[in-house]
Design an enzyme around this catalytic site. Sequence first.
Site, PDB file in Angstrom:
ATOM      1  N   MET A 212      61.036  68.595  98.359  1.00  0.00           N
ATOM      2  CA  MET A 212      60.330  68.355  97.102  1.00  0.00           C
ATOM      3  C   MET A 212      59.352  67.187  97.292  1.00  0.00           C
ATOM      4  SD  MET A 212      62.991  69.312  94.111  1.00  0.00           S
ATOM      5  CE  MET A 212      63.931  67.824  94.118  1.00  0.00           C
TER       6      MET A 212
ATOM      7  N   GLY B 273      64.708  60.805 106.513  1.00  0.00           N
ATOM      8  CA  GLY B 273      65.704  61.884 106.483  1.00  0.00           C
ATOM      9  C   GLY B 273      65.010  63.240 106.591  1.00  0.00           C
ATOM     10  N   HIS B 274      63.940  63.422 105.808  1.00  0.00           N
ATOM     11  CA  HIS B 274      63.177  64.673 105.884  1.00  0.00           C
ATOM     12  C   HIS B 274      62.555  64.826 107.270  1.00  0.00           C
ATOM     13  CE1 HIS B 274      62.675  63.809 101.415  1.00  0.00           C
ATOM     14  NE2 HIS B 274      63.178  65.019 101.397  1.00  0.00           N
TER      15      HIS B 274
HETATM   16  O1  PAF Z   1      66.972  69.338  98.535  1.00  0.00           O
HETATM   17  C1  PAF Z   1      65.875  69.524  97.972  1.00  0.00           C
HETATM   18  O2  PAF Z   1      64.905  68.772  98.144  1.00  0.00           O
HETATM   19  C2  PAF Z   1      65.702  70.710  97.037  1.00  0.00           C
HETATM   20  O3  PAF Z   1      66.878  70.963  96.350  1.00  0.00           O
HETATM   21  C3  PAF Z   1      65.193  71.978  97.763  1.00  0.00           C
HETATM   22  C4  PAF Z   1      66.201  72.476  98.774  1.00  0.00           C
HETATM   23  C5  PAF Z   1      63.874  71.688  98.427  1.00  0.00           C
HETATM   24  C6  PAF Z   1      64.976  73.102  96.740  1.00  0.00           C
HETATM   25  O4  PAF Z   1      64.050  72.749  95.766  1.00  0.00           O
END
Ligand code: PAF
Length: 291
Positions: A30, A36-37
């Site tokens: 999001m 982390g991402h």
């Molecule tokens: O973990 C997240 O950021 C959200 O729940 C996801 C998996 C992108 C779904 O909108």
Amino acid sequence: MKIFNNTNQLKKTISKYLSSDKTIGFVPTMGALHDGHLKLITTSLKETNITICSIYINPTQFNNLNDLNNYPKNHSEDLNKLKNVGCNIVFIPNNKEMYGNKLESNNYNLGNCLTVLEGQKRPGHFNGMLTIVEKLFSIVSPNKAYFGIKDFQQLWIIKQLLISTSSPIILREIETVRDPSGLALSSRNQHLTKNELISATKIFTALSDFKMHVHMFFSKSTKNLNNNNLKKYINQVKSNLSNDTLIKIDYFEVIDIENFSFAKNLKHNKQYRALIAAYVGETRLIDNILI
Ligand code: PAF
């Protein structure tokens, strides 16, 4: 790095990769990307040929309009970070692209994992999350999808979705990235004041203390940890945490990770997870630890 806003254009590009036998790794996010991402992205880059990251704040998984409106957004910074780590494709759709004119979630029936803890505290959250994850999976057709263990319940539920639909997608579970204080990285940490940041570090301390109590017990006893002792340890760490006036615990529970049921007593050589949600000031944070 290619950027797409349009589903059909993205699909066209992906179809070229699919026919060339290249493997696709997918990291749905999001936005408000942190390390982390980026760990999900770099793991995908190592394990697959093409890494696709989506950035989409999915309205249907927010049960609170304030939370949705305040969710941090910074596309240009996100794109710089993705470019720097070498992400191949970014998909940034809008609501119309993902939902047409009907901003609604599907109803899923995957058992009580959808209605306890986050499911209970945030009604509709998991139906919204699953709706968008399924839509994204069907657009991207990944070989592997990468999710963080920090959102343990989300991960567990997505695993159930993949099993129930006999999906060929391989779910990769990636360890939580923490800052040196132990605080789990989260886009929501941006909302914390200096003092709240200090308080927030106590969440991981509580989880670690709980784990230590359980391990100490098992190191001295061959018996199961019974419900009374389990409650005693949980109450001990909850009470320590509650001494901080900035913290309000939403839940602290231990679950059996085989079936996502609440653990009544803990057995030797079996795996559990302690899961916590707590408000630090106005900001709600979640974290968990393997027991
Ligand atoms: O973990 C997240 O950021 C959200 O729940 C996801 C998996 C992108 C779904 O909108």
